[in-house]
Design a protein around this motif. Structure first.
Motif, PDB file in Angstrom:
ATOM      1  N   TRP A 144     -13.541  -2.789  34.555  1.00 31.70           N
ATOM      2  CA  TRP A 144     -12.497  -2.755  35.577  1.00 31.70           C
ATOM      3  C   TRP A 144     -13.080  -2.853  36.985  1.00 31.70           C
ATOM      4  CZ3 TRP A 144      -7.532  -3.599  35.317  1.00 31.70           C
ATOM      5  CH2 TRP A 144      -6.887  -3.450  34.083  1.00 31.70           C
ATOM      6  N   GLN A 145     -14.351  -2.551  37.145  1.00 31.78           N
ATOM      7  CA  GLN A 145     -14.976  -2.704  38.456  1.00 31.78           C
ATOM      8  C   GLN A 145     -14.967  -4.160  38.895  1.00 31.78           C
ATOM      9  OE1 GLN A 145     -18.982  -1.254  38.582  1.00 31.78           O
ATOM     10  NE2 GLN A 145     -19.278  -1.745  40.735  1.00 31.78           N
ATOM     11  N   THR A 146     -15.098  -5.062  37.945  1.00 33.90           N
ATOM     12  CA  THR A 146     -15.055  -6.487  38.272  1.00 33.90           C
ATOM     13  C   THR A 146     -13.652  -6.946  38.679  1.00 33.90           C
ATOM     14  OG1 THR A 146     -14.617  -7.084  35.951  1.00 33.90           O
ATOM     15  CG2 THR A 146     -16.921  -6.912  36.643  1.00 33.90           C
ATOM     16  N   VAL A 147     -12.647  -6.091  38.481  1.00 34.95           N
ATOM     17  CA  VAL A 147     -11.282  -6.417  38.890  1.00 34.95           C
ATOM     18  C   VAL A 147     -10.974  -5.847  40.263  1.00 34.95           C
ATOM     19  CG1 VAL A 147      -8.840  -6.108  38.341  1.00 34.95           C
ATOM     20  CG2 VAL A 147     -10.477  -6.572  36.517  1.00 34.95           C
ATOM     21  N   PHE A 148     -11.356  -4.588  40.482  1.00 33.48           N
ATOM     22  CA  PHE A 148     -10.960  -3.927  41.715  1.00 33.48           C
ATOM     23  C   PHE A 148     -11.728  -4.423  42.933  1.00 33.48           C
ATOM     24  CE2 PHE A 148      -9.513  -0.659  38.624  1.00 33.48           C
ATOM     25  CZ  PHE A 148      -8.177  -0.657  38.995  1.00 33.48           C
ATOM     26  N   VAL A 149     -12.971  -4.833  42.752  1.00 29.34           N
ATOM     27  CA  VAL A 149     -13.735  -5.336  43.903  1.00 29.34           C
ATOM     28  C   VAL A 149     -13.101  -6.602  44.480  1.00 29.34           C
ATOM     29  CG1 VAL A 149     -15.944  -6.271  44.633  1.00 29.34           C
ATOM     30  CG2 VAL A 149     -15.880  -4.229  43.204  1.00 29.34           C
ATOM     31  N   PRO A 150     -12.886  -7.649  43.668  1.00 30.08           N
ATOM     32  CA  PRO A 150     -12.203  -8.829  44.252  1.00 30.08           C
ATOM     33  C   PRO A 150     -10.762  -8.552  44.670  1.00 30.08           C
ATOM     34  CG  PRO A 150     -12.477  -9.096  41.883  1.00 30.08           C
ATOM     35  CD  PRO A 150     -13.278  -7.897  42.274  1.00 30.08           C
ATOM     36  N   LEU A 151     -10.106  -7.577  44.023  1.00 29.55           N
ATOM     37  CA  LEU A 151      -8.741  -7.235  44.414  1.00 29.55           C
ATOM     38  C   LEU A 151      -8.713  -6.697  45.837  1.00 29.55           C
ATOM     39  CD1 LEU A 151      -5.734  -6.729  43.753  1.00 29.55           C
ATOM     40  CD2 LEU A 151      -6.425  -4.492  42.870  1.00 29.55           C
ATOM     41  N   PHE A 152      -9.602  -5.748  46.154  1.00 25.15           N
ATOM     42  CA  PHE A 152      -9.622  -5.180  47.496  1.00 25.15           C
ATOM     43  C   PHE A 152     -10.064  -6.213  48.530  1.00 25.15           C
ATOM     44  CE2 PHE A 152      -9.770  -1.056  45.227  1.00 25.15           C
ATOM     45  CZ  PHE A 152      -8.724  -0.446  45.880  1.00 25.15           C
ATOM     46  N   VAL A 153     -10.992  -7.070  48.150  1.00 27.18           N
ATOM     47  CA  VAL A 153     -11.410  -8.129  49.078  1.00 27.18           C
ATOM     48  C   VAL A 153     -10.227  -9.044  49.404  1.00 27.18           C
ATOM     49  CG1 VAL A 153     -12.884 -10.146  49.342  1.00 27.18           C
ATOM     50  CG2 VAL A 153     -13.825  -8.049  48.369  1.00 27.18           C
ATOM     51  N   GLY A 154      -9.468  -9.410  48.362  1.00 27.41           N
ATOM     52  CA  GLY A 154      -8.302 -10.254  48.588  1.00 27.41           C
ATOM     53  C   GLY A 154      -7.237  -9.574  49.428  1.00 27.41           C
ATOM     54  N   LEU A 155      -7.041  -8.256  49.219  1.00 27.84           N
ATOM     55  CA  LEU A 155      -6.047  -7.533  50.022  1.00 27.84           C
ATOM     56  C   LEU A 155      -6.452  -7.459  51.486  1.00 27.84           C
ATOM     57  CD1 LEU A 155      -5.089  -4.586  47.635  1.00 27.84           C
ATOM     58  CD2 LEU A 155      -3.773  -6.641  48.157  1.00 27.84           C
ATOM     59  N   PHE A 156      -7.752  -7.261  51.751  1.00 24.92           N
ATOM     60  CA  PHE A 156      -8.205  -7.241  53.138  1.00 24.92           C
ATOM     61  C   PHE A 156      -8.044  -8.610  53.790  1.00 24.92           C
ATOM     62  CE2 PHE A 156     -10.626  -3.325  51.977  1.00 24.92           C
ATOM     63  CZ  PHE A 156     -10.111  -2.518  52.978  1.00 24.92           C
ATOM     64  N   ARG A 157      -8.257  -9.660  53.030  1.00 27.80           N
ATOM     65  CA  ARG A 157      -8.044 -11.000  53.575  1.00 27.80           C
ATOM     66  C   ARG A 157      -6.574 -11.231  53.904  1.00 27.80           C
ATOM     67  NH1 ARG A 157     -11.850 -14.713  49.541  1.00 27.80           N
ATOM     68  NH2 ARG A 157     -13.873 -14.045  50.408  1.00 27.80           N
ATOM     69  N   ARG A 158      -5.689 -10.773  53.029  1.00 28.26           N
ATOM     70  CA  ARG A 158      -4.257 -10.902  53.299  1.00 28.26           C
ATOM     71  C   ARG A 158      -3.858 -10.100  54.535  1.00 28.26           C
ATOM     72  NH1 ARG A 158      -0.865 -12.872  49.235  1.00 28.26           N
ATOM     73  NH2 ARG A 158      -1.911 -13.387  47.273  1.00 28.26           N
ATOM     74  N   ALA A 159      -4.398  -8.899  54.658  1.00 31.90           N
ATOM     75  CA  ALA A 159      -4.085  -8.071  55.825  1.00 31.90           C
ATOM     76  C   ALA A 159      -4.588  -8.724  57.110  1.00 31.90           C
ATOM     77  CB  ALA A 159      -4.700  -6.686  55.657  1.00 31.90           C
ATOM     78  N   ASP A 160      -5.765  -9.313  57.065  1.00 32.55           N
ATOM     79  CA  ASP A 160      -6.292  -9.988  58.252  1.00 32.55           C
ATOM     80  C   ASP A 160      -5.444 -11.205  58.609  1.00 32.55           C
ATOM     81  OD1 ASP A 160      -8.584 -10.289  60.215  1.00 32.55           O
ATOM     82  OD2 ASP A 160      -8.695 -12.232  59.194  1.00 32.55           O
ATOM     83  N   ALA A 161      -5.035 -11.980  57.600  1.00 32.15           N
ATOM     84  CA  ALA A 161      -4.181 -13.142  57.867  1.00 32.15           C
ATOM     85  C   ALA A 161      -2.831 -12.705  58.430  1.00 32.15           C
ATOM     86  CB  ALA A 161      -3.991 -13.944  56.581  1.00 32.15           C
ATOM     87  N   LEU A 162      -2.303 -11.597  57.929  1.00 33.86           N
ATOM     88  CA  LEU A 162      -1.033 -11.088  58.443  1.00 33.86           C
ATOM     89  C   LEU A 162      -1.175 -10.636  59.889  1.00 33.86           C
ATOM     90  CD1 LEU A 162       1.910 -10.224  57.939  1.00 33.86           C
ATOM     91  CD2 LEU A 162       1.031  -8.042  57.091  1.00 33.86           C
TER      92      LEU A 162
END
Length: 287
Positions: free
Chosen positions: A223-241
């Motif tokens: 599950w670590q391989t899921v949460f790391v890219p998940l948080f990276v993607g969320l930070f990218r979305r927040a920055d784009a927003l």
């Protein structure tokens, strides 16, 4: 992993048509009433009120009870920890001092049933079991009542209701509009986060990640391989927003925000509010 995270369910029922501010106030009153109610009759009447409102909303019952596995787990723990005791006789002795039974909650027909010792002093306390069932039903009603509001109210309506409740704080220079915007964004990001989680999980599963194999450490590593890219993607979305909001000059003006269609309370909304508050007050006071 394919979780149905859609909150609002379109409809034309009276519950959908009710003002969001009225529904939020009634939900708060109903939740408080569940903690004041101490008898099984009062809890039954509260459950009957939920059934009536849920039926009036026209939403399928499986939407209320089909996705509550964590809630059922908490309810089962409440029953287990209240129904069983390491020293059944000491538990009963301590409960006899309470005026309304264990936890000041009436145990109903199980109040006078003696405890059952299973292994030594460990055993089942029927009065405690009744209390656990009472608390479990209370937990389920709290969650399902909130689902009635979220299923019949859009995120925009909830945000406008929150902004209306916080409007008096503007005199204290509280950024009410910003708080309402943050609340709206949080609601909108819930389904986005769930969809992103499912997408990343499927991608890692296709690459051979073993989510249901091995011991606890192996599964956590998968599950670590899921949460790391998940948080990276969320930070990218927040920055784009943030860039998009800055490009639209959000926050550069001191003029209060306005609504495209300001909704006013109708006679039906006022009637529902008064009736609901009166019923909650009656249940809390007498049952």
């Amino acid at each position: 992993m394919r979780i149905d995270v859609s909150s609002y369910i379109p409809g034309s029922s009276p519950v959908h048509a009710c003002d969001a501010r009225v529904k939020v106030v009634l939900l708060a009153a109903y939740s408080a009433t569940l903690f004041f109610v101490r008898t099984w009759m009062g809890l039954g009447l509260a459950a009957l009120a939920f059934v009536a409102v849920a039926a009036a909303s026209g939403i399928a019952w499986r939407r209320f009870f089909g996705l509550l596995a964590p809630v059922y787990a908490v309810a089962a723990l409440a029953v287990a920890f209240n129904g069983f005791s390491l020293d059944v006789w000491q538990a009963v002795g301590g409960a006899s001092d309470a005026p309304g039974g264990l936890g000041d909650v009436l145990a109903g027909v199980l109040a006078d049933v003696p405890p059952v010792a299973l292994i030594g002093s460990f055993g089942l306390v029927p009065a405690g079991f009744a209390r656990g069932c009472f608390f479990a039903a209370r937990i389920v009603l709290l969650v399902t009542a909130s689902l009635v509001v979220t299923y019949t109210t859009t995120s925009t309506q909830l945000t406008d209701a929150l902004c209306a409740f916080m409007r008096p704080l503007r005199r204290l220079r509280v950024p009410v509009d910003d708080a309402a915007m943050v609340f709206s964004l949080a609601l909108r990001f819930i389904p986005v986060t769930a969809e992103e989680l499912a997408r990343v999980r499927d991608a890692q599963w296709a690459r051979g990640a073993a989510f249901s194999e091995g011991g606890l450490r192996a599964r956590l590593g998968a599950w670590q391989t899921v949460f790391v890219p998940l948080f990276v993607g969320l930070f990218r979305r927040a920055d784009a927003l943030a860039v998009a909001m800055d490009a639209r000059c959000y926050g550069t003006s001191d003029v209060p925000r306005t609504s495209l269609a300001r909704r006013r309370l109708t006679a039906g909304d006022v009637c529902a509010l008064v009736t609901g508050l009166a019923a909650c007050a009656a249940l809390a006071a007498w049952l």
